[in-house]
Design an enzyme around this catalytic site. Structure first.
Site, PDB file in Angstrom:
ATOM      1  N   ASP A 144      81.850  17.026  36.670  1.00  0.00           N
ATOM      2  CA  ASP A 144      81.337  18.197  35.958  1.00  0.00           C
ATOM      3  C   ASP A 144      80.369  18.994  36.825  1.00  0.00           C
ATOM      4  O   ASP A 144      80.310  20.229  36.724  1.00  0.00           O
ATOM      5  CB  ASP A 144      80.604  17.771  34.676  1.00  0.00           C
ATOM      6  CG  ASP A 144      81.549  17.220  33.614  1.00  0.00           C
ATOM      7  OD1 ASP A 144      82.717  17.633  33.601  1.00  0.00           O
ATOM      8  OD2 ASP A 144      81.119  16.375  32.815  1.00  0.00           O
ATOM      9  N   SER A 223      77.840  18.766  20.026  1.00  0.00           N
ATOM     10  CA  SER A 223      76.919  17.650  20.204  1.00  0.00           C
ATOM     11  C   SER A 223      75.618  18.126  20.840  1.00  0.00           C
ATOM     12  O   SER A 223      75.540  19.236  21.376  1.00  0.00           O
ATOM     13  CB  SER A 223      77.567  16.562  21.057  1.00  0.00           C
ATOM     14  OG  SER A 223      77.885  17.064  22.344  1.00  0.00           O
ATOM     15  N   THR A 225      74.093  17.972  23.575  1.00  0.00           N
ATOM     16  CA  THR A 225      74.136  17.785  25.017  1.00  0.00           C
ATOM     17  C   THR A 225      72.787  18.119  25.640  1.00  0.00           C
ATOM     18  O   THR A 225      72.379  17.524  26.633  1.00  0.00           O
ATOM     19  CB  THR A 225      75.227  18.665  25.648  1.00  0.00           C
ATOM     20  OG1 THR A 225      76.456  18.439  24.963  1.00  0.00           O
ATOM     21  CG2 THR A 225      75.409  18.347  27.115  1.00  0.00           C
ATOM     22  N   PHE A 289      83.134  24.586  28.380  1.00  0.00           N
ATOM     23  CA  PHE A 289      84.547  24.924  28.272  1.00  0.00           C
ATOM     24  C   PHE A 289      84.856  25.736  27.020  1.00  0.00           C
ATOM     25  O   PHE A 289      85.936  26.301  26.901  1.00  0.00           O
ATOM     26  CB  PHE A 289      85.399  23.649  28.266  1.00  0.00           C
ATOM     27  CG  PHE A 289      85.385  22.889  29.561  1.00  0.00           C
ATOM     28  CD1 PHE A 289      85.699  23.523  30.751  1.00  0.00           C
ATOM     29  CD2 PHE A 289      85.057  21.544  29.599  1.00  0.00           C
ATOM     30  CE1 PHE A 289      85.693  22.834  31.957  1.00  0.00           C
ATOM     31  CE2 PHE A 289      85.048  20.838  30.795  1.00  0.00           C
ATOM     32  CZ  PHE A 289      85.363  21.492  31.979  1.00  0.00           C
TER      33      PHE A 289
END
Length: 403
Positions: A144, A223, A225, A289
């Protein structure tokens, strides 16, 4: 349409523009202003200026040569223009990603790939383009996070990564998620799926609900993150009539602390997002994304932070295609912006339409293939050595294995 809207906005206010321009520079988010009236005017000014100054990235409506994204390739390869790429630089780069080789229109790579589904997504495009590509070596990062800090200045290694910041010198490529290997969720256990298929699903969902039938709410599901998202979720708890934002579980979820001390919400499909007028995008570990999907709902996209980039981001313009917010917005900033667009519905719809049009017209599967082709052909011109076969590498595809 851009020009007409700009004129209407400018003529509708009786506030001294010169004074406001001193307080706020073009392209910024909401600036500090002494009162709500001036803040509202500042937002209108930004939209008016952005739309008046906007020029389409391509004069060809079909953009068959993906010219909209050409400047990104030039910028990413610029650090290597004076030195070229030596064999030693590619050897140095090997530790940062997966080695690939194109040789005699065949594709090879290292035996092991850290993320097989991601390699599959990348290889789909490379295999498709083999007949048009010259011999080359390259290192593709499937993590990532980008790998080359600015200290490298492009002199020691060259690595392809899907996302980066201005502090990195990785060469951006279209992420594997356009074909395979996207984030796994409860709704998408094997990943989001092919971009070409999702485009059609989202267009159908967007077309099924008219702008005036969308709920005039901010909407977010995802979520935790990063705690950057907390203020929107907290605003939703305080003002549910304005925002519907909740945290969902991810693989790292352990307790209610991971969803800000409330039970995790159910995931929402991208199609479900299209019911709402205002959608929010945040960075993940790197670029998110979800951004490209949100635009296809024909809803107004609020994009938080501008640090992380993918190859198509630079042609998306703030206040023309989306609403920009700096990192870690306050609840008050969210409130002011959402209230503004609830009271200026025509502007909200225009920006939403602009964002949709750009993604629909300039982020097609043919644009992804075109970008890969142009990127690799220009990259090849920088190689200062003759590419040789390597029998240790795995054959991926092509006419025949001749290594």
């Amino acid at each position: 349409m851009f020009l007409v809207l700009c004129c209407v906005i400018i003529l509708s206010e009786n506030v001294n523009a010169a004074t406001e321009n001193q307080a706020c520079s073009e392209g910024e988010t909401i600036c500090a202003a002494p009162n709500v009236e001036k803040k509202l005017y500042a937002i209108k000014q930004r939209i008016a200026q952005a739309m008046a100054n906007y020029e389409s990235c391509s004069t060809d409506v079909a953009d068959v040569n993906c010219t909209c994204h050409a400047a990104v390739i030039k910028k990413d390869l610029a650090p290597y223009k004076s030195t070229g790429l030596s064999r030693k630089m590619l050897e140095n780069a090997a530790k940062y990603g997966t080695r690939y080789k194109i040789y005699k229109q065949q594709l090879y790579r290292d035996e092991n790939c850290m993320f097989p589904a991601r390699c599959q997504g990348i290889e789909h495009f490379l295999l498709q383009l083999l007949p048009q590509l010259p011999d080359m070596d390259l290192v593709i990062n499937t993590r990532d996070y980008p790998q080359l800090q600015s200290a490298f200045r492009g002199q020691d290694a060259a690595v392809f990564s899907f996302s980066k910041t201005q502090e990195h010198h990785d060469i951006m490529y279209p992420a594997w998620t356009f074909w395979a290997g996207g984030p796994a969720t409860k709704l998408h256990p094997t990943g989001i799926g092919r971009w070409d298929l999702m485009r059609e699903k989202l267009r159908n969902s967007a077309d099924a609900i008219a702008w005036n039938d969308k709920q005039a709410l901010g909407f977010f599901r995802g979520s935790r993150t990063s705690d950057e998202r907390d203020s929107l979720v907290l605003l939703s708890r305080r003002r549910p009539e304005l925002v519907n934002a909740q945290y969902t579980k991810n693989q790292a979820w352990k307790s209610l602390k991971d969803t800000l001390n409330q039970a995790p919400a159910q995931e929402a499909s991208f199609e479900d997002h299209c019911q709402y007028k205002y959608l929010f995008n945040f960075r993940g570990v790197a670029a998110s994304f979800r951004l490209k999907h949100l635009f296809l709902c024909k809803s107004l996209v609020f994009h938080v932070g501008d640090e992380w980039q993918e190859f198509f981001y630079p042609q998306l313009k703030p206040w023309v295609h989306y609403v920009p917010l700096q990192s870690y917005p306050s609840e008050q900033q969210y409130e002011e912006l959402i209230e503004f667009f609830k009271n200026h519905d025509e502007l909200a719809q225009q920006i939403a339409t602009n964002g949709y049009d750009f993604i629909w017209q300039h982020l097609r599967m043919e644009d992804i293939s075109c970008y890969w082709r142009k990127l690799l052909k220009r990259y090849k011109k920088l190689l200062k050595y003759e590419v040789q076969p390597d029998k240790q590498m795995k054959f991926v595809g092509g006419a025949k294995d001749e290594l």
